[in-house]
Design an enzyme around this catalytic site. Structure first.
Site, short mmCIF file in Angstrom:
data_model
loop_
_atom_site.label_atom_id
_atom_site.label_comp_id
_atom_site.label_asym_id
_atom_site.label_seq_id
_atom_site.Cartn_x
_atom_site.Cartn_y
_atom_site.Cartn_z
N PHE A 51 0.81 -1.23 0.00
CA PHE A 51 0.00 0.00 0.00
C PHE A 51 0.84 1.28 0.00
CE2 PHE A 51 0.76 -0.04 4.61
CZ PHE A 51 0.93 1.31 4.88
N LYS A 67 -1.12 -7.20 -9.49
CA LYS A 67 -2.13 -7.29 -8.43
C LYS A 67 -1.73 -6.25 -7.38
CE LYS A 67 -3.05 -8.43 -4.74
NZ LYS A 67 -3.40 -7.48 -3.67
N GLU A 108 -5.02 -3.87 -2.21
CA GLU A 108 -6.46 -3.56 -2.22
C GLU A 108 -6.76 -2.30 -1.42
OE1 GLU A 108 -4.80 -5.93 -0.80
OE2 GLU A 108 -5.90 -7.00 0.76
N SER A 136 4.98 -7.03 3.57
CA SER A 136 5.51 -7.34 4.89
C SER A 136 6.28 -8.67 4.86
CB SER A 136 4.36 -7.43 5.89
OG SER A 136 3.44 -8.40 5.44
N CYS A 173 9.62 1.61 3.65
CA CYS A 173 10.48 0.49 4.05
C CYS A 173 11.90 0.99 4.28
CB CYS A 173 10.45 -0.61 3.00
SG CYS A 173 11.21 -0.11 1.48
N GLU A 188 9.31 -4.18 13.30
CA GLU A 188 8.95 -3.12 12.36
C GLU A 188 7.70 -2.40 12.89
OE1 GLU A 188 7.44 -4.09 8.33
OE2 GLU A 188 8.66 -2.40 7.67
#
Ligand code: NAD
Length: 491
Positions: free
Chosen positions: A151, A175, A178, A228, A283, A384
């Site tokens: 995302f 893909k 979402e 992740s 990240c 994280e």
């Protein structure tokens, strides 16, 4: 079926999914529903893969110089629409407009780099490997390749993959996350306008079922993943068990060391942006700052001042420096980790859970948080956070600081702030991370270098971007040939 439901792009046509489930795409600053995204079922994903496979033979045989022409057009179209794209990123992802535009710039650089594919995918050869025998290495595309993206960079991360995959002759199925599918919808419309033949670029929206369908489909030859660490491991294991190539980039916990000889004003400015920019949802965000010697007090005072005064708000509003986090679950998880840090002995120098944003009471805002004296081996210092939280640790020497920096499973990034070349050299040699910054806080490699995560931050061999991208999306064919001399004398 809601009217603002997003579409899939399959075999060159926009199609409404028959999915029985859909998810709301929400503006993290207001909680308003912006659109609905179908959670595409496996049979529709298979149809997209099959349409891509049908397009492959003609695309593979298209000369590479022709295959890159749509990329030149895509670059122009991305420039044309950059403002609208950046606004969409801010609306669905929450980051500031400047951050949204910045990520698009990094994405465009990948389109530009991949446009050099005629040179990038050149092979090698030797004449006379034995008397009268020559040997050549060619690079050939794989077929259908898929990418599954996270995302936090809806504009940039699809472009880490798409341009290299298609320019080297593959057909590409994307893909997207979402949670942020609107940017990708626009991006794929631009690919259509750029003139890629039907089936060369496809889009399937969805979640786990769509991912699993890609991982299991026998016609998908390679999978690129960013997200992740637990999902990266899962995708890597399932894709490779099914005989596919996989490059899976995972999470991070990035340390930065501040030496007493650093320019502390510069270090603070850069590290505050690294830790709190994009609300810590990068990240390459610095999550742990390790001060050495007398850098401790001076740096702490400065970073606390920055954290207290950073302007948090809606990313399209003038002067806002930090937006909300992506959703309420994320906010709750980050608040929980701050509480854990406190229980582990950390002192909250700035507590971002306390702030609010006028006029945006429904948004998922957190303010910057600074935690000092945390347990270096505790949960907060090693997990994280993916939120605007900076954990401060301290070491007596550079050597101790490097040992602390290396004491984690992730290896996405490590940074050092110093004016000493010798310290910088020791650091870059010893630190266990694949992206290293010296007097930089976000060590983002340019498009023509690999995005080089290590450890639990990456599963695979060849990374995203540049030559690694080209190698990942092509297989080598070595041809050895002999043409006896007497044959040429026939003419
Ligand atoms: P995520 O792992 O939740 O989702 C990533 C993708 O995986 C999405 O497309 C999602 O639909 C899919 N997915 C989610 N759960 C799945 C499941 N159970 N099975 C199959 N597919 C599934 O990640 P996110 O929250 O979207 O992104 C944030 C994470 O991405 C952070 O950990 C961040 O560090 C990481 N990230 C890493 C890099 C890098 O280069 N290493 C870059 C950006 C983000």
């Amino acid at each position: 079926m809601p009217t603002n439901e997003l579409l899939n792009f399959v075999g060159g046509a926009w199609r409404r999914s028959e999915a029985s489930d859909r998810a709301a795409v929400r503006n993290p600053a207001t909680a308003e529903t912006l659109a609905w995204v179908p959670l595409t079922p496996a049979d529709e994903v298979a149809a997209a893969v099959e349409a891509a496979a049908n397009a492959f033979p003609a695309w593979r045989d298209t000369p590479v110089g022709d295959r890159v022409q749509p990329l030149f057009r895509l670059k122009q179209l991305l420039e044309r629409d950059i403002e609208e794209l950046a606004r969409t990123i801010t609306l669905e992802c929450g980051k500031t407009y400047a951050e949204s535009e910045g990520e698009l710039r990094r994405g465009i650089e990948n389109v530009e780099t991949a446009a050099g594919m005629p040179i990038l995918m050149q092979g090698t050869n030797n004449e006379d490997v034995a008397r009268g025998i020559d040997e050549h290495l060619f690079r050939q595309p794989l077929g259908v390749v898929a990418a599954i993206t996270p995302f936090n960079f809806p504009g940039m991360i699809p472009l880490w993959f798409l341009p290299y995959a298609v320019a080297s002759g593959n057909c590409f199925v994307l893909k997207p996350s979402e949670r942020v599918p609107m940017t990708t919808q626009h991006l794929v419309r631009l690919c259509e306008e750029a003139g890629f033949p039907a089936g060369v670029v496809s889009l399937v929206n969805g979640g786990k079922a769509a991912v699993d369908a890609l991982l299991d489909h026998p016609l998908v030859r390679a999978v690129s993943f960013v997200g992740s660490t637990p999902i990266a491991k899962y995708v890597y294991a399932r894709a490779t068990a099914n005989g596919k190539r996989a490059q899976c980039q995972g999470g991070a916990k990035n340390p930065a060391i501040v030496l007493p000889d650093a320019d502390l004003d510069m270090a603070t400015r850069i590290l505050a942006d690294s830790a709190f920019g994009c609300a810590g949802q990068r990240c390459l965000a610095t999550s742990v700052a390790i001060t050495v010697g007398e850098a401790k007090d001076a740096f702490t005072d400065r970073i606390v001042e920055d954290a207290r005064t950073r302007r948090v708000g809606f990313g399209l509003d003038e002067g806002v420096q930090m937006g909300p986090v992506i959703n309420p679950e994320s906010k709750e998880r980050i608040e929980g980790l701050i509480a854990t840090g406190e229980r582990e002995g950390g002192r909250l120098l700035v507590d971002g859970r306390e702030g609010s944003v006028d006029g945006f009471t429904d948004g998922w805002f957190l303010h910057p948080t600074v935690v000092a004296d945390a347990d270096p081996h505790g949960t907060l210092a090693r997990t994280e956070v993916f939120g605007p939280v900076l954990t401060m640790l301290h070491a007596a020497t550079l050597e101790d600081a490097i040992a602390l920096a290396n004491d984690r499973a992730f290896g996405n990034q490590a940074c050092l702030f110093t004016s000493s070349g010798a310290a910088a050299r020791a650091f870059r040699h010893q630190v266990r991370a694949g992206n290293v910054g010296i007097n930089l806080g976000v060590a983002a490699p340019m498009a023509y270098f690999p995005f080089s995560g290590w450890g639990e931050s990456f599963f695979g061999d060849l990374h995203a971007q540049g030559r690694h991208g080209v190698e990942f999306y092509t297989e080598t064919k070595v041809v050895i040939e002999r043409w006896p001399d007497d044959w040429s004398r026939r003419f």
